[in-house]
Design an enzyme around this catalytic site. Structure first.
Site, PDB file in Angstrom:
ATOM      1  N   ASP A 145       0.835  -1.188   0.000  1.00 14.91           N
ATOM      2  CA  ASP A 145       0.000   0.000   0.000  1.00 14.91           C
ATOM      3  C   ASP A 145       0.879   1.250   0.000  1.00 14.91           C
ATOM      4  O   ASP A 145       1.846   1.342   0.764  1.00 14.91           O
ATOM      5  CB  ASP A 145      -0.887  -0.035   1.253  1.00 14.91           C
ATOM      6  CG  ASP A 145      -1.775   1.176   1.383  1.00 14.91           C
ATOM      7  OD1 ASP A 145      -2.674   1.348   0.546  1.00 14.91           O
ATOM      8  OD2 ASP A 145      -1.564   1.961   2.337  1.00 14.91           O
ATOM      9  N   GLU A 180       1.598  -0.483  -5.011  1.00 12.60           N
ATOM     10  CA  GLU A 180       0.661   0.575  -5.363  1.00 12.60           C
ATOM     11  C   GLU A 180       1.556   1.790  -5.588  1.00 12.60           C
ATOM     12  O   GLU A 180       2.058   2.383  -4.621  1.00 12.60           O
ATOM     13  CB  GLU A 180      -0.333   0.826  -4.235  1.00 12.60           C
ATOM     14  CG  GLU A 180      -1.340   1.920  -4.577  1.00 12.60           C
ATOM     15  CD  GLU A 180      -2.279   2.224  -3.410  1.00 12.60           C
ATOM     16  OE1 GLU A 180      -3.473   2.451  -3.668  1.00 12.60           O
ATOM     17  OE2 GLU A 180      -1.809   2.251  -2.258  1.00 12.60           O
TER      18      GLU A 180
END
Length: 731
Positions: A349, A385
């Protein structure tokens, strides 16, 4: 265990955390805190009361440690750390606060926002220390013994052959009728045969789990009576989230997680974890003191010279990867999940936040260097990401091999094409062909692109074609949260409708988007429930809704059954044909034995696209011919396979179109395989077609045809419609 107050016995500064030694009859504790002046280990009884406190007097560099007899698996513990209270210098030591062990293998309890858990007077100046004891109001670490449950051997397959399926551990089975009620929403539920058989039959290869590290809810959600559902608020990087365990939270979650991985592996499925190392649940400077803040605030969080947090995550703090101990903890955590828990990879993330050795992300950062050189971690799936909220935080295409990346350009441009808002077909062609404009460098392959149309955040696939505006009122933020850049199209009516024409168009659009995703070069990622038409009622930010809004709906119905069958057909088609999952970028230079190129692009007239056509922003129809023989002859790693060729026809226009099937200057048969115009997605009743025949296409529809070439000599192809790869064909 009974109350303990005597000094601990000789211990070891390694490994960090709590290490139980059954033969020695106790547990070694080791915790890092450089500026601390004193460290106490606190032990808690079954009722949650502190019944023992041991001062750790042994110290090696910045690690405090000691061996405690009779401390055994299942016992709960925490730490109290004394040192300077000087927020202006990044020191927030407060021995009244019970702290988690950063290396705890299991965590028991939750945080409910009690004022005693804040190091400073809550709601006032952070310069004023709060001396209230937080015991009884914070989660506690749990001693875990050896974990002998084997996770099963990893599933060996090339990245290009993977199909990722993003799911939420709780939400996927919470309403599943074939999972026993007491297992629904748990690790055991996800490992249940009813689930693993469904996933294997659907055709996915890799499940990507939303965060399973121990997390807590944010204070603003607790005040609104809501909970953090997605889990992007970690506080324990080694501990499986206890609330997902059917076996209790005193260590049973560890074994249960391992058994889940073993079940998924036995079904041929990989397990990837979505991990959140970029920030912690302690939030900004006004947040609670649960772990890192009380151990060494200045070392763990990026801060300015004035001890103000740098927030590149939007979550209040950013873990400081300039600190080698932070990098070490992240690497230790990743290695633990691979070697002890059996997982196959990770999706990071806000990954650029972890690359900020300086002000801007650096692909040569400490963390990436460590992962590249680590003998365990260098061989697992690594997905980024590739953006955060800080300076230069958008890094799509800039991660080094072997990293793969979430490709948000694929998401945006495919959505735009099908809602008729794109720039013709040039962007679509690049995404279909593997996004070479982003990834064709430094030896990277198309598998570096994780293609997706939907993800956990944003509209579901059903809502993407049903709503033009978000409906997030249930989140309690007056519909201000969630993105407004949805690139969605409601097909003419906002929200649910009984209009048969609109309903048919929406179903067709869903099939169009799925077909484009699955048959594009790269690694496709689907979201759990999209294959069943799951809706969130227009909510595009369900992070705080743990209810039927966000759970997968397992209700049977014709729409769900047809869409699931169509998805299964798509995935099986992709898996059966190497040409649909090429490991190389298309160049136009890779030829088959008859001199035809690997990829060709066609207009509805049956002719090749010319440079002006690529620049035509009104063009809404594209034919893509994938030459199976050429692609597999030029395959990676010396592959010399032979595969079918396919023609993909994608039409996003508002009116029907007649597509002339390319002749290719040689006898060519076209056998219909899949069509989004039919509810079933199949063209079983359509006769075989020849080059030069016409195919009528509905508005917003797609067709897949298998090609049978009648081979001729290469010298007879001089006038064929061969074109270069998409990037070379651009003006």
């Amino acid at each position: 265990m009974s109350a303990v107050s005597h000094p601990p016995g000789p211990g070891s500064s390694r490994p960090l955390g709590a290490t139980h030694d059954a033969q020695a009859g106790g547990t070694n504790f080791a915790i890092r805190s450089g500026p601390a002046e004193s460290v106490w280990l606190c032990l808690f009884d079954d009722a949650g009361a502190e019944n023992g406190r041991v001062e750790l007097t042994q110290r090696e560099a910045d690690v405090w440690y000691g061996f405690v007899p009779d401390a055994r698996p299942g016992d709960r513990y925490g730490f109290r750390v004394a040192g300077p209270w000087d927020p202006a210098r990044g020191h927030r030591f407060n021995p009244a606060k019970v702290l988690l062990d950063p290396y705890a293998r299991a965590i028991d309890g939750d945080w409910h926002g009690d004022p005693s858990t804040f190091g400073h007077i809550h709601g006032g100046s952070d310069a004023v220390i709060d001396a209230r004891d937080s015991a009884g109001h914070v989660p506690l670490s749990v001693i875990v013994g050896s974990t002998p449950v084997p996770a099963g051997p990893p599933v060996e397959r090339p990245w290009a052959d993977c199909i990722v399926y993003e799911l939420h551990v709780r939400g996927f089975t919470r309403a599943h009728p074939d999972v026993p009620e007491h297992l629904r929403g748990t690790y055991a539920g996800l490992g249940h045969p009813a689930v693993t058989e469904y996933l294997a039959d659907l055709g996915v290869s890799t499940v990507e789990l939303l965060p399973v590290h121990q997390f807590v809810s944010e204070e603003h959600l607790l005040k609104r009576g809501l909970r953090n559902y997605w889990g992007y608020n970690s506080i324990g990087f080694f501990a499986p989230h206890a609330a997902y365990s059917a076996s209790g939270s005193r260590g049973g979650q560890v074994t249960e997680f391992q058994e889940m991985v073993r079940s998924l592996h036995a079904a041929g499925l990989e397990v990837i974890l979505d991990v959140v190392y970029n920030h912690t649940a302690e939030g900004d400077l006004t947040g609670p003191t649960l772990c890192f803040r009380g151990l060494d605030d200045a070392a763990w969080y990026r801060q300015t010279s004035a001890a103000v947090y740098e927030d590149t995550t939007g979550c209040g703090n950013t873990v400081d990867v300039r600190n080698p101990h932070a990098v070490g903890l992240i690497a230790d955590s990743l290695r633990y999940w691979v070697t002890e828990m059996g997982v196959d990879g990770f999706r990071f993330d806000l990954a650029p936040a972890l690359l900020r050795d300086g002000d801007c992300p650096d692909p040569r950062s400490r963390l990436l260097t460590v992962l590249e050189q680590d003998p365990v971690l260098s061989g697992v799936r690594l997905i980024s990401e590739p953006w955060d909220l800080g300076p230069s935080g958008y890094m799509l295409g800039r991660f080094p091999p072997p990293w793969a990346e979430w490709n948000d350009r694929f998401r945006g441009e495919v959505r735009d094409f099908w809602r008729r808002a794109g720039h013709g077909v040039v962007d679509l062609a690049s995404r279909l062909a593997g996004s070479s404009d982003q990834f064709n460098h430094d030896g990277r392959r198309p598998e570096a692109s994780v293609n997706f149309v939907t993800a956990h955040d944003g509209f579901t696939l059903r809502d993407l074609v049903t709503y033009s505006a978000k409906r997030n009122e249930a989140n309690g933020e007056a519909n201000r949260d969630g993105t407004d850049d949805n690139r969605s199209w409601n097909c003419g009516i906002e929200g649910e409708t009984d209009d048969p024409g609109v309903s048919a168009l929406r179903d067709r659009q869903i099939r169009n988007l799925l077909l484009t995703l699955v048959l594009s070069t790269g690694v496709p990622m689907l979201v759990a429930g999209d294959e069943r038409g799951r809706t969130q009622g227009g909510n595009n930010n369900g992070y705080c809704l743990d209810d039927a809004t966000t759970w997968v709906d397992w209700t049977s119905g014709k729409t769900a059954e047809r869409l699931t069958r169509f998805t299964r057909d798509l995935l099986r088609l992709r898996s059966a044909h190497p040409v649909l999952r090429s490991r190389n970028f298309f160049t136009g230079d890779c030829l088959d034995s008859d001199g035809r190129p690997d990829v060709e692009w066609f207009l509805p007239s049956g002719g090749p696209l010319s440079p002006p056509d690529w620049g035509n922003g009104e063009l809404r129809t594209l034919g893509m011919l994938l030459n199976g023989d050429a692609v597999t002859r030029c395959g990676s790693d010396g592959e010399q396979l032979r595969d079918d060729s396919f023609l993909l026809l994608l039409h996003a226009g508002a009116e029907p179109v007649t597509f002339v099937l390319p002749k290719l200057n040689q006898p060519t048969d076209y056998l219909p395989v899949l069509s989004t115009s039919d509810e079933s997605g199949r063209r079983v009743r359509r006769p075989q077609l020849r080059g030069g025949d016409t195919l009528a296409m509905l508005p917003n529809s797609a067709e897949v045809l298998r090609i049978a070439f009648h081979h001729v000599r290469p010298d007879r192809l001089a006038g064929s419609s061969s074109t270069l790869g998409v990037d070379a064909a651009r003006p």
